[in-house]
Design a protein around this motif. Structure first.
Motif, PDB file in Angstrom:
ATOM      1  N   TRP A 120       0.826  -1.209   0.000  1.00 27.47           N
ATOM      2  CA  TRP A 120       0.000   0.000   0.000  1.00 27.47           C
ATOM      3  C   TRP A 120       0.862   1.260   0.000  1.00 27.47           C
ATOM      4  O   TRP A 120       0.585   2.207  -0.741  1.00 27.47           O
ATOM      5  CB  TRP A 120      -0.918  -0.009   1.226  1.00 27.47           C
ATOM      6  CG  TRP A 120      -1.816   1.195   1.297  1.00 27.47           C
ATOM      7  CD1 TRP A 120      -3.000   1.389   0.642  1.00 27.47           C
ATOM      8  CD2 TRP A 120      -1.580   2.387   2.063  1.00 27.47           C
ATOM      9  NE1 TRP A 120      -3.528   2.626   0.954  1.00 27.47           N
ATOM     10  CE2 TRP A 120      -2.683   3.262   1.819  1.00 27.47           C
ATOM     11  CE3 TRP A 120      -0.572   2.800   2.930  1.00 27.47           C
ATOM     12  CZ2 TRP A 120      -2.775   4.513   2.422  1.00 27.47           C
ATOM     13  CZ3 TRP A 120      -0.669   4.051   3.515  1.00 27.47           C
ATOM     14  CH2 TRP A 120      -1.759   4.887   3.267  1.00 27.47           C
ATOM     15  N   LEU A 121       1.921   1.261   0.816  1.00 25.45           N
ATOM     16  CA  LEU A 121       2.819   2.411   0.852  1.00 25.45           C
ATOM     17  C   LEU A 121       3.496   2.627  -0.499  1.00 25.45           C
ATOM     18  O   LEU A 121       3.670   3.770  -0.950  1.00 25.45           O
ATOM     19  CB  LEU A 121       3.875   2.211   1.940  1.00 25.45           C
ATOM     20  CG  LEU A 121       3.391   2.306   3.394  1.00 25.45           C
ATOM     21  CD1 LEU A 121       4.520   1.954   4.353  1.00 25.45           C
ATOM     22  CD2 LEU A 121       2.841   3.705   3.691  1.00 25.45           C
ATOM     23  N   SER A 122       3.864   1.539  -1.153  1.00 28.69           N
ATOM     24  CA  SER A 122       4.512   1.658  -2.463  1.00 28.69           C
ATOM     25  C   SER A 122       3.547   2.225  -3.496  1.00 28.69           C
ATOM     26  O   SER A 122       3.946   3.011  -4.367  1.00 28.69           O
ATOM     27  CB  SER A 122       5.058   0.300  -2.916  1.00 28.69           C
ATOM     28  OG  SER A 122       4.009  -0.615  -3.184  1.00 28.69           O
ATOM     29  N   ALA A 126       4.200   5.641  -5.532  1.00 26.30           N
ATOM     30  CA  ALA A 126       4.199   5.646  -6.998  1.00 26.30           C
ATOM     31  C   ALA A 126       3.175   6.636  -7.542  1.00 26.30           C
ATOM     32  O   ALA A 126       3.418   7.323  -8.543  1.00 26.30           O
ATOM     33  CB  ALA A 126       3.907   4.242  -7.523  1.00 26.30           C
ATOM     34  N   GLY A 127       2.032   6.733  -6.878  1.00 26.74           N
ATOM     35  CA  GLY A 127       1.006   7.651  -7.335  1.00 26.74           C
ATOM     36  C   GLY A 127       1.344   9.112  -7.115  1.00 26.74           C
ATOM     37  O   GLY A 127       0.755   9.990  -7.751  1.00 26.74           O
ATOM     38  N   SER A 128       2.299   9.370  -6.225  1.00 29.54           N
ATOM     39  CA  SER A 128       2.671  10.754  -5.922  1.00 29.54           C
ATOM     40  C   SER A 128       3.797  11.268  -6.812  1.00 29.54           C
ATOM     41  O   SER A 128       4.088  12.471  -6.815  1.00 29.54           O
ATOM     42  CB  SER A 128       3.108  10.871  -4.459  1.00 29.54           C
ATOM     43  OG  SER A 128       4.341  10.176  -4.239  1.00 29.54           O
ATOM     44  N   HIS A 144       0.489  13.365 -14.119  1.00 25.30           N
ATOM     45  CA  HIS A 144       0.542  11.923 -13.979  1.00 25.30           C
ATOM     46  C   HIS A 144       1.708  11.342 -14.771  1.00 25.30           C
ATOM     47  O   HIS A 144       1.747  11.414 -15.997  1.00 25.30           O
ATOM     48  CB  HIS A 144      -0.771  11.282 -14.426  1.00 25.30           C
ATOM     49  CG  HIS A 144      -1.922  11.627 -13.526  1.00 25.30           C
ATOM     50  ND1 HIS A 144      -2.051  11.083 -12.273  1.00 25.30           N
ATOM     51  CD2 HIS A 144      -2.966  12.451 -13.693  1.00 25.30           C
ATOM     52  CE1 HIS A 144      -3.144  11.571 -11.707  1.00 25.30           C
ATOM     53  NE2 HIS A 144      -3.713  12.402 -12.543  1.00 25.30           N
ATOM     54  N   CYS A 145       2.650  10.755 -14.043  1.00 27.79           N
ATOM     55  CA  CYS A 145       3.865  10.242 -14.669  1.00 27.79           C
ATOM     56  C   CYS A 145       3.578   9.033 -15.547  1.00 27.79           C
ATOM     57  O   CYS A 145       2.799   8.147 -15.177  1.00 27.79           O
ATOM     58  CB  CYS A 145       4.861   9.865 -13.576  1.00 27.79           C
ATOM     59  SG  CYS A 145       6.516   9.553 -14.181  1.00 27.79           S
ATOM     60  N   LEU A 146       4.215   9.008 -16.714  1.00 18.30           N
ATOM     61  CA  LEU A 146       4.055   7.912 -17.671  1.00 18.30           C
ATOM     62  C   LEU A 146       2.589   7.677 -18.011  1.00 18.30           C
ATOM     63  O   LEU A 146       2.113   6.543 -18.083  1.00 18.30           O
ATOM     64  CB  LEU A 146       4.678   6.621 -17.128  1.00 18.30           C
ATOM     65  CG  LEU A 146       6.168   6.694 -16.778  1.00 18.30           C
ATOM     66  CD1 LEU A 146       6.664   5.346 -16.302  1.00 18.30           C
ATOM     67  CD2 LEU A 146       6.988   7.175 -17.965  1.00 18.30           C
ATOM     68  N   THR A 149       0.696   5.387 -15.750  1.00 20.06           N
ATOM     69  CA  THR A 149       1.096   3.980 -15.645  1.00 20.06           C
ATOM     70  C   THR A 149       2.015   3.731 -14.461  1.00 20.06           C
ATOM     71  O   THR A 149       2.118   2.596 -13.974  1.00 20.06           O
ATOM     72  CB  THR A 149       1.788   3.533 -16.949  1.00 20.06           C
ATOM     73  OG1 THR A 149       0.941   3.860 -18.062  1.00 20.06           O
ATOM     74  CG2 THR A 149       2.032   2.032 -16.962  1.00 20.06           C
ATOM     75  N   MET A 150       2.688   4.783 -13.983  1.00 24.27           N
ATOM     76  CA  MET A 150       3.603   4.623 -12.858  1.00 24.27           C
ATOM     77  C   MET A 150       2.902   4.029 -11.642  1.00 24.27           C
ATOM     78  O   MET A 150       3.514   3.313 -10.837  1.00 24.27           O
ATOM     79  CB  MET A 150       4.220   5.976 -12.494  1.00 24.27           C
ATOM     80  CG  MET A 150       5.194   5.929 -11.322  1.00 24.27           C
ATOM     81  SD  MET A 150       6.653   4.896 -11.667  1.00 24.27           S
ATOM     82  CE  MET A 150       7.523   5.979 -12.808  1.00 24.27           C
ATOM     83  N   THR A 151       1.595   4.279 -11.511  1.00 25.10           N
ATOM     84  CA  THR A 151       0.862   3.762 -10.351  1.00 25.10           C
ATOM     85  C   THR A 151       0.787   2.244 -10.337  1.00 25.10           C
ATOM     86  O   THR A 151       0.483   1.646  -9.299  1.00 25.10           O
ATOM     87  CB  THR A 151      -0.567   4.333 -10.325  1.00 25.10           C
ATOM     88  OG1 THR A 151      -1.233   4.023 -11.555  1.00 25.10           O
ATOM     89  CG2 THR A 151      -0.545   5.837 -10.135  1.00 25.10           C
ATOM     90  N   TYR A 152       1.053   1.613 -11.482  1.00 28.57           N
ATOM     91  CA  TYR A 152       1.013   0.149 -11.551  1.00 28.57           C
ATOM     92  C   TYR A 152       2.382  -0.486 -11.360  1.00 28.57           C
ATOM     93  O   TYR A 152       2.499  -1.709 -11.310  1.00 28.57           O
ATOM     94  CB  TYR A 152       0.434  -0.300 -12.900  1.00 28.57           C
ATOM     95  CG  TYR A 152      -1.026   0.040 -13.069  1.00 28.57           C
ATOM     96  CD1 TYR A 152      -2.014  -0.777 -12.539  1.00 28.57           C
ATOM     97  CD2 TYR A 152      -1.417   1.193 -13.747  1.00 28.57           C
ATOM     98  CE1 TYR A 152      -3.359  -0.470 -12.679  1.00 28.57           C
ATOM     99  CE2 TYR A 152      -2.760   1.524 -13.887  1.00 28.57           C
ATOM    100  CZ  TYR A 152      -3.725   0.682 -13.353  1.00 28.57           C
ATOM    101  OH  TYR A 152      -5.053   0.999 -13.490  1.00 28.57           O
ATOM    102  N   ALA A 153       3.424   0.338 -11.255  1.00 32.03           N
ATOM    103  CA  ALA A 153       4.773  -0.186 -11.089  1.00 32.03           C
ATOM    104  C   ALA A 153       4.921  -1.088  -9.857  1.00 32.03           C
ATOM    105  O   ALA A 153       5.599  -2.118  -9.916  1.00 32.03           O
ATOM    106  CB  ALA A 153       5.783   0.957 -11.046  1.00 32.03           C
ATOM    107  N   PRO A 154       4.306  -0.742  -8.702  1.00 37.64           N
ATOM    108  CA  PRO A 154       4.428  -1.622  -7.533  1.00 37.64           C
ATOM    109  C   PRO A 154       3.908  -3.032  -7.779  1.00 37.64           C
ATOM    110  O   PRO A 154       4.435  -3.998  -7.235  1.00 37.64           O
ATOM    111  CB  PRO A 154       3.608  -0.901  -6.461  1.00 37.64           C
ATOM    112  CG  PRO A 154       3.702   0.533  -6.838  1.00 37.64           C
ATOM    113  CD  PRO A 154       3.634   0.531  -8.332  1.00 37.64           C
ATOM    114  N   ALA A 155       2.875  -3.158  -8.608  1.00 37.75           N
ATOM    115  CA  ALA A 155       2.348  -4.484  -8.924  1.00 37.75           C
ATOM    116  C   ALA A 155       3.379  -5.296  -9.702  1.00 37.75           C
ATOM    117  O   ALA A 155       3.560  -6.497  -9.461  1.00 37.75           O
ATOM    118  CB  ALA A 155       1.055  -4.363  -9.721  1.00 37.75           C
ATOM    119  N   LEU A 156       4.065  -4.638 -10.638  1.00 43.28           N
ATOM    120  CA  LEU A 156       5.113  -5.306 -11.404  1.00 43.28           C
ATOM    121  C   LEU A 156       6.248  -5.749 -10.493  1.00 43.28           C
ATOM    122  O   LEU A 156       6.719  -6.896 -10.572  1.00 43.28           O
ATOM    123  CB  LEU A 156       5.642  -4.363 -12.484  1.00 43.28           C
ATOM    124  CG  LEU A 156       6.829  -4.867 -13.310  1.00 43.28           C
ATOM    125  CD1 LEU A 156       6.412  -6.063 -14.147  1.00 43.28           C
ATOM    126  CD2 LEU A 156       7.369  -3.744 -14.206  1.00 43.28           C
TER     127      LEU A 156
END
Length: 249
Positions: A120-122, A126-128, A144-146, A149-156
């Protein structure tokens, strides 16, 4: 808050508020439906004692709901539809991280909760993150970065890290997690360049973009994750009659 507020976020829609302004983005959500249906069939074909429990069926149901929510967003394109799109995705991410930590790594629930807290913290971090102009900052929404899409980086990252620990434990789900991460990375690329390819993807006078390919590859990634759960996520009894959370085979 105006729940009927229109959202113009993707290349294919442009500034059109119509229901079918994003035909490819809408129809491509069938990838999630297909993933859920095929996964359900595969799970039902397992031997009676290996058909999984509530957890596996919940993940399959969430995949189906993701497709429905995303379809609503790419047709109605309103604030309420955006929530119908993002909420199921968020629930799936947290549910699968918890599932993977518990079933693949056999962690105690305390460590599962700690892992979810870290995840959750990640996501919040990423969203910030904000990008400078020119770094794939979406047109009209440059904060919004990328392209978001940056908000999905933690899932990757979660797939890769959990996959690495699963490989260390010789858990059968590891190759699936790595494969899903690879496919998901490709889908993230297509989501990122949606606006940047807008002027180069015009067919019959309509701009297409690449967001529909995010749906297709993301649906494939979720199917691989479901396949990992079906084949390597089942609780198996220990020799002494106890229970094991490791689904390795």
């Amino acid at each position: 808050m105006n729940w009927q507020q229109k959202i113009f976020r993707y290349c294919e829609r442009g500034g059109d508020a119509g229901f079918w302004a994003e035909p490819l983005n809408a129809i491509s959500n069938g990838a999630f439906t297909i993933a859920a249906v095929v996964a359900a069939v595969l799970l039902l074909r397992r031997p009676v004692g290996e058909r999984g429990g509530i957890a596996e069926w919940l993940l399959i149901a969430l995949t189906f709901i993701i497709g429905v929510g995303s379809f609503l967003f790419h047709t109605y394109a309103t604030l309420w539809a955006a929530r119908a799109d993002t909420i199921p995705i968020g629930i799936f991410m947290f549910a699968y991280v918890a599932y993977a930590l518990r079933r693949y790594l056999a962690l105690h629930w305390i460590f599962v909760l700690l892992g979810l807290g870290l995840f959750w913290l990640s996501l919040q971090f990423a969203g910030s993150i904000q990008c400078r102009a020119g770094l794939f900052a979406v047109t009209g929404n440059a904060r919004h970065c990328l392209n978001g899409t940056m908000t999905y980086a933690p899932a990757l990252v979660a797939m890769i890290v959990i996959g690495a620990f699963a490989a260390f434990r010789r858990q059968g789900a590891a190759p699936y997690l790595f494969a899903a991460a690879g496919v998901f990375f490709i889908s993230m690329l297509f989501r990122t360049v949606d606006w940047e390819t807008c002027s180069r993807s015009i067919v019959a006078g309509r701009t297409l973009g690449t967001h529909f390919l995010w749906h297709v590859f993301n649906g494939l990634a979720l199917f691989i994750l479901l396949l990992a759960a079906i084949r390597h996520g089942q609780v198996r009894p220990k020799a002494n009659g106890g229970a094991s959370d490791s689904g390795s085979r």
